[in-house]
Structure formats: structure tokens, C-alpha cells
Design a protein around this motif. Structure first.
Motif, mmCIF file in Angstrom:
data_model
loop_
_atom_site.group_PDB
_atom_site.id
_atom_site.type_symbol
_atom_site.label_atom_id
_atom_site.label_comp_id
_atom_site.label_asym_id
_atom_site.label_seq_id
_atom_site.Cartn_x
_atom_site.Cartn_y
_atom_site.Cartn_z
ATOM 1 N N ALA A 24 71.704 40.254 53.320
ATOM 2 C CA ALA A 24 72.289 41.584 53.175
ATOM 3 C C ALA A 24 73.231 41.960 54.321
ATOM 4 C CB ALA A 24 71.190 42.629 53.017
ATOM 5 N N ASP A 59 77.255 42.818 53.975
ATOM 6 C CA ASP A 59 77.798 44.107 54.429
ATOM 7 C C ASP A 59 78.926 43.908 55.439
ATOM 8 O OD1 ASP A 59 75.989 45.390 52.822
ATOM 9 O OD2 ASP A 59 74.575 45.847 54.431
ATOM 10 N N SER A 95 82.009 42.535 53.621
ATOM 11 C CA SER A 95 82.621 43.574 52.791
ATOM 12 C C SER A 95 83.456 44.517 53.632
ATOM 13 C CB SER A 95 81.537 44.353 52.033
ATOM 14 O OG SER A 95 80.853 43.527 51.122
ATOM 15 N N ASN A 137 82.599 41.533 45.285
ATOM 16 C CA ASN A 137 81.682 42.060 44.274
ATOM 17 C C ASN A 137 80.284 41.525 44.573
ATOM 18 O OD1 ASN A 137 80.249 42.881 42.068
ATOM 19 N ND2 ASN A 137 81.668 42.076 40.541
ATOM 20 N N THR A 138 79.495 42.304 45.273
ATOM 21 C CA THR A 138 78.185 41.839 45.732
ATOM 22 C C THR A 138 77.150 41.760 44.620
ATOM 23 O OG1 THR A 138 77.594 44.104 46.342
ATOM 24 C CG2 THR A 138 78.593 42.720 48.045
ATOM 25 N N SER A 139 77.400 42.426 43.485
ATOM 26 C CA SER A 139 76.430 42.413 42.390
ATOM 27 C C SER A 139 76.695 41.298 41.395
ATOM 28 C CB SER A 139 76.437 43.757 41.660
ATOM 29 O OG SER A 139 77.716 44.019 41.090
ATOM 30 N N SER A 140 77.778 40.575 41.547
ATOM 31 C CA SER A 140 78.125 39.513 40.599
ATOM 32 C C SER A 140 77.292 38.268 40.861
ATOM 33 C CB SER A 140 79.613 39.164 40.731
ATOM 34 O OG SER A 140 79.908 37.981 40.024
ATOM 35 N N PRO A 141 76.888 37.549 39.790
ATOM 36 C CA PRO A 141 76.167 36.275 39.989
ATOM 37 C C PRO A 141 77.044 35.217 40.643
ATOM 38 C CG PRO A 141 76.702 36.605 37.664
ATOM 39 C CD PRO A 141 77.010 37.890 38.360
ATOM 40 N N THR A 180 78.408 35.560 43.465
ATOM 41 C CA THR A 180 78.120 35.592 44.897
ATOM 42 C C THR A 180 76.883 34.736 45.152
ATOM 43 O OG1 THR A 180 79.054 37.814 45.168
ATOM 44 C CG2 THR A 180 77.531 37.047 46.867
ATOM 45 N N ASN A 185 74.456 32.631 47.908
ATOM 46 C CA ASN A 185 74.056 32.501 49.307
ATOM 47 C C ASN A 185 73.862 31.038 49.684
ATOM 48 O OD1 ASN A 185 73.923 35.333 49.615
ATOM 49 N ND2 ASN A 185 71.850 35.364 48.766
ATOM 50 N N SER A 211 82.357 36.190 45.176
ATOM 51 C CA SER A 211 82.879 36.740 43.931
ATOM 52 C C SER A 211 83.852 37.848 44.309
ATOM 53 C CB SER A 211 81.748 37.282 43.054
ATOM 54 O OG SER A 211 82.267 37.805 41.848
ATOM 55 N N ASN A 245 85.627 33.544 41.305
ATOM 56 C CA ASN A 245 84.653 33.007 42.236
ATOM 57 C C ASN A 245 85.365 32.028 43.172
ATOM 58 O OD1 ASN A 245 82.602 34.438 40.985
ATOM 59 N ND2 ASN A 245 82.087 32.752 39.604
#
Length: 339
Positions: free
Chosen positions: A89, A93, A96, A123-127, A129, A131, A313, A330
Motif C-alpha cells: 500500500a 501511494d 501515485s 489505476n490501483t483497483s485494476s487487476p 496492477t 505486486n 495498470s 498494463n
């Protein structure tokens, strides 16, 4: 001082002053990003941009969009290889925020000068992204198994493999043998494997690398010069940090892979000394002996793990005045992304 038709126009109009500030800001940020290029451009060549661009947008916005995507990769590495974190996280952040600042200044400057606006967001909510995990030994020490003295370290237990996207090794040449090499092996047996053998060059301060593998080898040892008794090797891309030598790269082995480090035989005091920094996609498969870098039990002279972003993403908005387009893409930061 600005002269128009024989009259003095000072101070300049507010729009001109704002445009100058934005342009200077864009130039400063461009230099910050360009300073990373000599280190990272082997991985961060921009993806092809423009093939799916609406014809009304034109070449200029497509070029800026590609530049912003390349900058996002470079910022992701700069942030990922900076501070250590307990979870992804804070990394997300920080990236971003950095990307928003960069694209805001560069996009506003372009809008002032050329009449169109380009902005890229994470776009942090996209699959898309994804890790990754960075494994780092932060201070110079013997390269041994964490919490032990075994000379061979299998980074992943048998049967556990993952993608490799980064492997930089800095060695103290005075602690290398000129007879028994330090060995790094990356493989996806039974198909492919590459073995890098590193030893001190006899009667010299540099090192010799010999690479063996199923598909690429060195006919003669490759000599890499040292600086102040240290040599920095980018094993993933196959070159020294100062690019004075090149050799077959570990990225030639298709993942997922095993990673093994073998120190020369002898006592722990005779083992190679240095630091290293590598990135893998799935850190959950690393041997349990490696702690998180933020754990109280982690020490800088032993390897630890910290999250990075393996794939981004991105959403890019292009506003040409007459029409606005938003595209999603992506973008891989390490390795080849998803295989």
C-alpha cells in the motif's frame, strides 16, 4: 524585458509567466527522469504507442503518452528500490503521488504550448496492477544462507519457482578467490539453465565471469574491471554497472525459475562478500528464512524482503479540445510482466 512595437511590456502577462514556470518545472522533472535512463533503459524501453491511437489525436499526444508511461516505469523502480515497506500500500501511494505530480506539470506545459492535454494515472483497483517482491542485502557482508553458514543457498524450496525481473550484485574483489568461483545458477529444469561463475582475475583487481548454459555460453572468461575494490554486476541484463563488460544475461532463461547461490568451498570467513538486490514476482515462494525488511528480527547484513510493483495498470486521458480519449494499458516494470 519584452519589447513589442517599440514599447516596454513589463511585467509579462500572467499567462506567459505561468507558462514559463510550467516549462521550467517540466524541464527539471525531465532531467530527474533522464538521470535514471543510463541505469534503467535496458529494461524500460517504451512500449509501442500509437498503434491503437484514434486518428484524430495525432502523433504528438501519442508520443507524450509513451513518455509518461516510460516515466511511470522509472519512477516505480526509483520508489521500489528506495525505502522498505511492510506492505504494497505505501508503495502504491508513493508512486501515485509521484506520477500525479509528474504528469500534471508535463501535461499542463504541453497544453500551454501545443493546445492538447495528456494525463496518466495509476489505476490501483485494476487487476493489471501486480505486486512483486524485492530481496535485498542492504549492507556488505558474507553471502551465506540467512541465519546460517551453509555455502549453498537455494532461494526457493524445491518445487517452488517464480519470475525473475532484476538481479544486481556488488562484490568486494579482495574477498573473491582466483581459483574457486562464486556461482549463481538460474534455471527451469529440465529445460534451460544458466550458470554464472565469478572469480577474481589473477594478478588484477577485476573479476572474470564464465557463463554456461543450454543455449548461450562464454568461450573465454569475460573480464569486468573493479573500482575502489568493488565491482557491480547486473546479472539480469548481462553487463557491469559502468558497461565496461557484457556477458550472457540471466533474463535469457524463461521463467518461472529456481535461483541458487553457491559460495566457494571452505570456512564461512572465506566466502564472498558483498550486497545484492533482486526482484521476483511471487515473494511468497521465497524460503522462510528470509524476513521482511521491516521486521524487528531483520538485519541489514542478511537478505530481507520488501514489496515493489511488478506491473502497472495505467489510464491515460488525451484531450485535444474537440474530443477526449481515455485508454487503459498494463505496463511491465520488471521482466516481461505476465507470461
Amino acid at each position: 524585458m519584452s519589447r513589442r512595437a517599440g514599447r516596454c511590456d513589463w511585467p509579462p502577462r500572467r499567462r506567459e509567466a505561468r507558462g514559463q514556470v510550467l516549462l521550467v518545472g517540466a524541464i527539471v522533472l525531465a532531467f530527474i527522469v533522464l538521470a535514471l535512463v543510463p541505469v534503467f533503459n535496458g529494461v524500460f524501453a517504451p512500449d509501442s504507442a500509437g498503434s491503437n491511437e484514434p486518428p484524430e489525436v495525432g502523433e504528438g499526444p501519442a508520443t507524450l503518452r509513451a513518455e509518461q508511461q516510460s516515466a511511470a516505469r522509472e519512477l516505480a523502480v526509483r520508489i521500489g528500490h528506495g525505502d522498505t515497506h511492510a506492505s504494497p500500500a505505501p508503495v502504491v501511494d508513493e508512486l501515485s503521488s509521484a506520477l500525479a505530480n509528474y504528469t500534471r506539470v508535463s501535461a499542463e506545459s504541453a497544453a500551454e504550448q501545443r493546445g492538447w492535454f495528456v494525463e496518466t494515472r495509476l489505476n490501483t483497483s485494476s487487476p493489471g496492477t501486480v505486486n512483486g517482491t524485492r530481496v535485498v542485502q542492504r549492507e556488505q557482508a558474507r553471502l551465506v544462507l540467512p541465519n546460517g553458514d551453509a555455502r549453498t543457498w537455494q532461494m526457493f524450496p524445491p518445487g517452488q519457482r517464480t519470475e525473475l525481473g532484476w538481479f544486481v550484485l556488488r562484490l568486494d574483489t579482495s574477498n573473491l578467490s582466483d581459483e574457486d568461483p562464486l556461482v549463481v545458477e538460474v534455471g527451469n529444469a529440465p529445460t534451460d539453465a544458466m550458470t554464472v561463475e565469478i572469480e577474481k582475475q589473477e594478478n588484477s583487481r577485476g573479476v572474470e565471469l564464465s557463463v554456461g548454459g543450454a543455449f548461450e555460453t562464454t568461450d573465454e572468461p569475460v573480464v569486468c574491471d573493479a573500482t575502489n575494490g568493488q565491482v557491480v554486476l547486473d546479472l539480469y541484463r548481462g553487463r557491469s554497472a559502468d558497461r565496461d563488460c557484457a556477458f550472457p544475461a540471466l533474463r535469457g532463461v524463461e521463467g518461472p525459475v529456481d535461483i541458487e547461490v553457491q559460495n566457494p568451498p571452505g570456512t564461512p570467513d572465506e566466502r564472498a562478500v558483498g550486497v545484492y538486490d533482486l526482484v521476483v514476482r511471487d515473494g511468497s515462494k521465497i524460503t522462510a528464512d528470509v524476513d521482511s525488511c521491516t521486521d524487528a528480527s531483520a538485519t541489514p547484513t542478511e537478505p530481507c524482503t520488501t514489496p515493489v510493483l511488478w506491473q502497472l495498470s495505467l489510464e491515460t486521458t488525451v484531450d485535444g479540445g474537440r474530443a477526449t480519449y481515455t485508454t487503459a494499458q498494463n505496463v511491465s516494470v520488471y521482466g516481461g510482466g505476465e507470461r
